[in-house]
Design an enzyme around this catalytic site. Structure first.
Site, PDB file in Angstrom:
ATOM      1  N   GLU A  54       0.817  -1.221   0.000  1.00 33.07           N
ATOM      2  CA  GLU A  54       0.000   0.000   0.000  1.00 33.07           C
ATOM      3  C   GLU A  54       0.847   1.265   0.000  1.00 33.07           C
ATOM      4  O   GLU A  54       0.508   2.250   0.647  1.00 33.07           O
ATOM      5  CB  GLU A  54      -1.012  -0.010   1.152  1.00 33.07           C
ATOM      6  CG  GLU A  54      -2.152  -0.976   0.934  1.00 33.07           C
ATOM      7  CD  GLU A  54      -3.413  -0.638   1.720  1.00 33.07           C
ATOM      8  OE1 GLU A  54      -3.531   0.491   2.226  1.00 33.07           O
ATOM      9  OE2 GLU A  54      -4.277  -1.529   1.819  1.00 33.07           O
TER      10      GLU A  54
ATOM     11  N   HIS B 143      -2.201  -1.890  10.129  1.00 32.26           N
ATOM     12  CA  HIS B 143      -1.652  -3.243  10.214  1.00 32.26           C
ATOM     13  C   HIS B 143      -0.447  -3.229  11.147  1.00 32.26           C
ATOM     14  O   HIS B 143       0.167  -2.183  11.369  1.00 32.26           O
ATOM     15  CB  HIS B 143      -1.209  -3.751   8.837  1.00 32.26           C
ATOM     16  CG  HIS B 143      -2.330  -4.064   7.904  1.00 32.26           C
ATOM     17  ND1 HIS B 143      -2.586  -5.331   7.429  1.00 32.26           N
ATOM     18  CD2 HIS B 143      -3.277  -3.261   7.338  1.00 32.26           C
ATOM     19  CE1 HIS B 143      -3.628  -5.298   6.616  1.00 32.26           C
ATOM     20  NE2 HIS B 143      -4.060  -4.059   6.545  1.00 32.26           N
TER      21      HIS B 143
END
Length: 448
Positions: A46, A264
């Site tokens: 990402e 995360h």
């Protein structure tokens, strides 16, 4: 004989422009942490903008001077690899199915997702690092991307097998959007014969309670969080791959701030590679097909969350599973654990994956009929609108309405024809590849 030691880290940095909170300060904090010199190879997901990629590369160039960013799709693949050691070659493989372009709110299609390979020379030994970010799961109860993710998983496993060559170590490090009980996790692990570096079910890498970005809704759904970020490992021929340590190395919050590094958690695996002894090599050649793979586990769950694992067979896949029927019990403090026969587990996973593909193909046929029916109905409506004389003062609105109806007709025809065939061929290719493996694996197990 010890060949090398490596500290591998993977992290989804949550770098979506205009959407991700505190993106700038978080990336600066990630740079500072990665520049500490603790990590040898870093796999990031990402990283959606070129600016963020350059920022990460510049912020870590003192200790991780070798980098590669994978470009793909509209937004880029979002995959960045940082390495202490030279990257001698790279290769990117885009997946044949990857969501839908009209689901703008999900945006996976625009990322042009796939699996990226970096060939890294570590102390004279070739190491293959694979970075991947599978399609996200947006609705567990009605997961319309499940088949796409399964095909991506199988495709990734086949890509790893086809490109591993003479490398002494293959590492898959990324956000796989798959929990250990998910079919995509099983397909990827069993068909690639890799080892999950995590041997404990106490670790969670997303939607964790201590993470500042975890929503109350996510906590209510999964109070303990989920583990979807993974580091899979496979030793090369005549090489033992040992998981010396597994942990979540980043603190819960960015130092001095109230927010976390990402939504995360970062995952670290410390690997050791060695040449097997003559006795180990002889025992490995007794049978061409390994019936049972065995690992020895020594777990410690402390504030730092660490787990040390020693593999007892290079190249044999060994993994955790949360479902009782496919998951062995893990006994810590030096006891041993076994998993079911690899061929049997792989066969079961492939049968389940093929059933998903068949269901998707049936749904695609239904979708094609529905889109064509909608296009036909709207075409009749458009003809009526053309024939109908608009009232005075309503001509502009009627003209706009005609354009809207015409646009929707074009969309329905495109989805029923071009897009439907594109997705159908992508699913068919994945299905046929699985059938080839399923048909031949039992007879030619040595080559699988």
């Amino acid at each position: 004989m010890l060949l090398l030691e490596l500290n591998i880290l993977t992290l989804n940095i949550w770098g979506i422009p205009y959407v991700s909170s505190d993106r700038g300060p978080r990336i600066d904090a990630i740079c500072k942490e990665l520049a500490s010199g603790k990590y040898d190879i870093v796999s990031l997901q990402e990283v959606w903008t070129q600016q963020d990629s350059e920022r990460l590369q510049k912020g870590t160039e003192a200790v991780l001077p070798h980098t590669h960013y994978f470009h793909s799709g509209v937004m880029g693949a979002g995959l960045l690899v940082l390495s202490r050691y030279p990257i001698l070659g790279t290769l990117f493989h885009a997946w044949s199915v990857n969501g839908y372009f009209h689901r703008i709110q999900h945006a996976d299609w625009f990322g042009g997702k796939g699996v990226g390979l970096c060939r890294i020379l570590v102390n004279g030994q070739m190491v293959h690092l694979y970075n991947a970010h599978l399609h996200a799961e947006y609705d567990n109860a009605n997961d319309e991307y499940k088949t796409h993710r399964v095909i991506q998983a199988f495709d990734t496993a086949q890509f790893i097998e086809a490109t591993r060559g003479n490398s002494v170590l293959q590492i898959l490090a990324g956000d796989l959007n798959a929990q250990p009980q998910d079919i995509s996790y099983k397909v990827l692990l069993y068909t690639s014969k890799m080892l999950d570096s995590c041997a404990s079910d106490t670790f969670r890498t997303n939607e964790c309670e201590h993470n500042s970005y975890t929503s109350p809704r996510a906590l209510a759904r999964n109070p303990q969080g989920i583990r979807i970020d993974h580091i899979f490992v496979r030793g090369g021929d005549h090489v033992n791959a040992e998981i010396a340590e597994y942990k979540l190395p980043f603190p819960n919050r960015v130092p001095g701030e109230k927010f976390s590094f990402s939504d995360h958690e970062a995952v670290l695996a410390k690997l050791r590679l060695s040449r097997p002894t003559v006795a180990e090599e002889n025992s490995r050649t007794i049978s061409e097909t390994p019936a049972v793979a065995t690992i020895e586990v020594n777990c410690q769950v402390e504030d730092e969350e660490t787990c040390a694992v020693r593999e007892l067979g290079a190249g044999d896949a060994q993994t955790e599973h949360e479902q009782e029927e496919t998951r062995p019990e893990v006994h810590c403090n030096g006891s041993s654990t076994s998993v079911q026969s690899m061929p049997a587990a792989r066969t079961a996973a492939l049968h389940e994956a093929l059933a998903l593909c068949d269901a998707s193909l049936l749904q695609l046929n239904t979708d094609r009929i529905l889109y064509y029916s909608a296009a036909t109905f709207l075409f009749v409506l458009l003809v009526l609108l053309v024939e109908f004389t608009a009232p005075v003062g309503m001509r502009t609105i009627f003209l706009l309405l005609k354009f809207i109806v015409f646009g929707v007709i074009l969309f329905c025809v495109f989805m029923a024809s071009i897009w439907n065939y594109m997705e159908r061929n992508g699913v068919l290719q994945g299905k046929k590849s699985m059938e080839v493996m399923l048909h031949h694996a039992q007879k030619y197990e040595y080559f699988y």
